[in-house]
Scaffold this motif. Structure first.
Motif, PDB file in Angstrom:
ATOM      1  N   CYS A  28       0.665  -1.360  -0.219  1.00  0.00           N
ATOM      2  CA  CYS A  28       0.071  -0.045   0.026  1.00  0.00           C
ATOM      3  C   CYS A  28       0.872   1.305   0.038  1.00  0.00           C
TER       4      CYS A  28
ATOM      5  N   CYS B 132      -1.608  -2.248   4.652  1.00  0.00           N
ATOM      6  CA  CYS B 132      -1.704  -3.729   4.111  1.00  0.00           C
ATOM      7  C   CYS B 132      -0.871  -4.738   5.256  1.00  0.00           C
TER       8      CYS B 132
ATOM      9  N   CYS C 113       4.764  -4.640   5.208  1.00  0.00           N
ATOM     10  CA  CYS C 113       5.980  -4.026   5.387  1.00  0.00           C
ATOM     11  C   CYS C 113       6.519  -4.165   6.672  1.00  0.00           C
TER      12      CYS C 113
ATOM     13  N   CYS D 276       6.557   1.741   6.796  1.00  0.00           N
ATOM     14  CA  CYS D 276       6.167   2.502   5.783  1.00  0.00           C
ATOM     15  C   CYS D 276       5.756   3.815   6.675  1.00  0.00           C
TER      16      CYS D 276
END
Ligand code: FES
Length: 241
Positions: free
Chosen positions: A37, A48, A51, A67
């Motif tokens: 995302c 999402c 990560c 992120c």
């Protein structure tokens, strides 16, 4: 000059401007952290969870969303621990239950050693990364689409599931979708997106249909350019007169 922080990713020393997210810093150092995302043109979002990484700071270890989480002085980041792999594996099983066949997801799944979801498939296509909603709001500036409902029924939709009045048919949502589930078609001078037909404008030089009329009207109001600037397509605009 921006303050710099020094930290490690998988034992490698990295320097990055303060405020840089771990994901961005990793990218800059050619260290791959899977993500779905994240989009550098958009504000960090953290939907999402692909990560996730493990960090240790002052002897405290935790899982963070790379992120969103910023790199800080002395931070130790590990991108491939057992805890990290467990989270990513669970996320991937959930994503494959929504969309079992898209090549992007299948490739990421294969990297985690997953062939198919351990959950029953309830095909939705959309993986709820929200990039379409965010690009429409943050980059295009029209907010023609949004999230609807909560929990498992949550989906991307137009207001009241009707033809989106604010949409300019620019196609940004279609282009940004990582799993290609926002259809857009063009036939005989009409672009169809969000089940709505938008007439296209013809280039005044070459006669080719090149952009939706509504998108050009929007740009005309937005930028200070000669009135006839948007009468021609990009190809004809770049040909010197
Ligand atoms: S890329 Fe970080 S949560 Fe999706």
């Amino acid at each position: 000059m921006a303050d710099m922080v020094t930290f490690t990713i998988d034992g490698r020393s990295i320097e990055a401007p303060a405020g840089t997210t771990i994901l961005e810093a990793a990218k800059g150092a050619n260290i791959l952290i899977p993500n779905l995302c994240h989009n550098e043109e958009l504000a960090p979002y953290g939907a999402c969870r692909m990560c996730m990484v493990e960090t240790t700071h002052k002897k405290r270890t935790k899982l963070v969303v790379s992120c969103i989480a910023e790199a800080s002085e002395g931070l130790e980041v590990r991108t491939d621990t057992e805890r990290v792999r467990n989270v990513r594996t669970l996320v991937m099983h959930l994503l494959l239950a929504r969309n079992p066949n898209h090549p992007v997801l299948k490739k990421m799944a294969a990297e985690l050693g997953i062939e198919k979801s351990r959950f029953d498939v309830d095909f939705k296509g959309c993986i709820m990364c929200g990039q379409c909603v965010r690009v429409c709001r943050e980059v295009v500036g029209v907010s023609a689409i949004g999230f609807e409902s909560r929990g498992p029924a949550r989906k991307i939709a137009t207001p009241f599931n009707e033809s989106p009045a604010a949409c300019i048919a620019c196609g940004s949502c279609h282009y940004v979708c990582p799993v290609g589930v926002i259809p857009m078609e063009e036939h005989d001078g009409v672009r169809t997106i969000w089940k709505t037909d938008f007439p296209m404008a013809k280039c005044s030089k070459c006669g080719k249909y090149f952009a939706p009329v509504k998108q050009l009207e929007y740009f005309r109001k937005l930028v200070d350019l000669p009135a006839d600037h948007f009468d021609t397509c990009i190809d004809c605009r770049s040909i010197k007169k």
